[in-house]
Design an enzyme around this catalytic site. Structure first.
Site, mmCIF file in Angstrom:
data_model
loop_
_atom_site.group_PDB
_atom_site.id
_atom_site.type_symbol
_atom_site.label_atom_id
_atom_site.label_comp_id
_atom_site.label_asym_id
_atom_site.label_seq_id
_atom_site.Cartn_x
_atom_site.Cartn_y
_atom_site.Cartn_z
ATOM 1 N N ARG A 29 17.625 12.064 63.893
ATOM 2 C CA ARG A 29 16.685 12.103 62.762
ATOM 3 C C ARG A 29 15.388 12.730 63.260
ATOM 4 N NH1 ARG A 29 14.504 7.831 58.356
ATOM 5 N NH2 ARG A 29 16.531 8.403 57.541
ATOM 6 N N ASP B 3 12.724 9.769 44.582
ATOM 7 C CA ASP B 3 12.401 9.547 45.999
ATOM 8 C C ASP B 3 10.878 9.513 46.085
ATOM 9 O OD1 ASP B 3 12.443 9.414 48.781
ATOM 10 O OD2 ASP B 3 12.981 11.523 49.081
ATOM 11 N N HIS C 111 19.472 15.673 53.994
ATOM 12 C CA HIS C 111 19.754 14.262 54.334
ATOM 13 C C HIS C 111 21.232 13.983 54.008
ATOM 14 C CE1 HIS C 111 19.114 10.247 55.416
ATOM 15 N NE2 HIS C 111 18.267 9.837 54.502
ATOM 16 N N GLN D 190 22.903 10.432 53.652
ATOM 17 C CA GLN D 190 22.418 9.768 52.438
ATOM 18 C C GLN D 190 23.299 10.150 51.236
ATOM 19 O OE1 GLN D 190 19.320 7.767 52.048
ATOM 20 N NE2 GLN D 190 20.447 7.304 50.186
ATOM 21 N N ARG E 274 25.175 3.143 52.828
ATOM 22 C CA ARG E 274 24.817 3.984 53.979
ATOM 23 C C ARG E 274 25.694 3.625 55.167
ATOM 24 N NH1 ARG E 274 20.037 6.192 54.624
ATOM 25 N NH2 ARG E 274 21.232 7.493 56.036
ATOM 26 N N CYS F 25 16.774 6.481 47.359
ATOM 27 C CA CYS F 25 17.255 6.398 48.749
ATOM 28 C C CYS F 25 16.531 5.305 49.529
ATOM 29 C CB CYS F 25 17.106 7.747 49.428
ATOM 30 S SG CYS F 25 15.435 8.405 49.340
#
Ligand code: CP
Ligand code: NVA
Length: 337
Positions: A108, A231, A135, A138, A317, A272
């Site tokens: 990440r 988001d 992402h 996700q 996730r 998310c």
């Protein structure tokens, strides 16, 4: 015979076909069921997984850690202040070292280029746990959640309201187009996704039969949506942009009015996470003091409403990341996708 996933990295969704992405999603549902029923699935017994984090994380870190342990692997967290990456040692050299010790690497960070360099030079599967551009892990959780709640992905309309050019918006747009989901990006013009990305999504949508809409008109953008997604208005690394984004995005907040504008009684809300829906955080308090806002991209009312599915999404996730690690590293028997 090696399966089609063995040894592959997950750097961006565009590198996978619709069938492959659906395999990850459906395999995750299977692994979720196995976990709930207490059936062991230690497909990565004896393997070691490096978890590289340049940015902070709750869900992604926890998901990789728990998934690795459930699969019988050992996860090792290597935070930005723990290792030399980028400061004293290049990404290429770091990749070569880690690839000699670890069987798989999660990354990440900021630059997409760095996750690609890790994959190029480590010789082991690398999984993108978020960059400024994409992402992908996700997405698997998000579309699994949509499938769980709506029973299908094909023909579903997902409207994303907010910062239309961040990693999550980019990924929703392209992944949705691959999977046959109609994706609407609803944001001010200055935050529209890059032209090149829209073209890429349009070309995938032509193949899957879905449609893409990029609009700054909220009424048009959310009408008919089965899924409403948002988001944060300011992503990690952009913390100097709060005032600018509030001014640009205040009319794009997901509130009950917007829920009603979908015209769908059963619309589900996804995020998310983490979310600014109250003042129970340091940032939340600062926003209230500086800008007089108690909630930002989503109201507390929507966040706690019957429409909300974001905690299912957060749980997913783990199951989806587990599916990716097992499929790409587990030497599994997968005759076809
Ligand atoms: N959604 C997500 O990636 O959460 P974290 O930043 O907590 O990992
Ligand atoms: N767009 C957000 C996503 C966090 C999961 C960020 O990059 O900060």
């Amino acid at each position: 015979m090696q399966n089609v996933f063995q040894g592959r990295s997950l750097l961006a969704e565009k590198d996978f076909t619709k069938e492959e992405l659906m395999y990850f999603i459906d395999f995750a549902a299977h692994l979720k069921d196995m976990k709930k029923r207490g059936i062991p699935h230690r497909y990565l017994a004896g393997k070691n997984i490096a978890l590289l984090f340049e940015k902070s994380s709750t869900r992604t870190r926890a998901a990789f850690t728990v998934a690795a342990v459930d699969l019988g692997a050992h996860p090792e967290y290597l935070g930005k202040d723990d290792i030399q990456l980028g400061k004293k040692e290049s990404v290429e050299d770091t990749a070569k070292v880690l690839g000699r010790m670890f069987d798989g690497i999660e990354f990440r960070g900021f630059k997409q280029e760095n996750v690609e360099l890790l994959a190029e030079h480590s010789g082991v599967p690398v999984w993108n746990g978020l960059t400024d551009k994409w992402h992908p892990t996700q997405m698997l959780a998000d579309y699994l959640t949509v499938k769980e709640h709506l029973g299908t992905l094909e023909g579903v309309t997902l409207a994303y309201a907010g910062d239309g050019r961040n990693n999550v918006a980019n990924s929703l747009l392209v992944t949705g187009a691959i999977l046959g989901v109609n994706v609407h990006i609803v944001s001010p013009k200055s935050l529209f996704p890059e032209e090149e990305l829209v073209k890429m999504a349009q070309s995938f949508a032509e193949t899957s039969g879905s449609s893409i809409l990029i609009t700054d008109d909220v009424d048009e953008g959310v009408k008919g949506a089965d899924v409403l997604y948002t988001d944060v208005w300011v992503s990690m690394g952009e913390e100097d942009k709060f005032a600018e984004r509030i001014a640009l995005l205040k009319d794009y907040q997901v509130n009950m009015d917007m829920i009603q504008k979908t015209g769908k009684e059963e619309v589900i809300f996804l995020h998310c996470l983490p979310a600014f829906h109250d003042t129970e955080t340091a940032y939340g308090k600062e926003m209230e003091e500086k800008h007089g806002l108690k909630e930002m991209e989503v109201t507390d009312e929507v966040f706690r409403s019957k429409h909300a599915r974001h905690f299912d999404q957060a749980e997913n996730r783990m199951h989806t990341i587990k599916a990716v690690m097992a499929a790409t590293l587990g030497n599994l028997f997968i005759p076809h996708v």
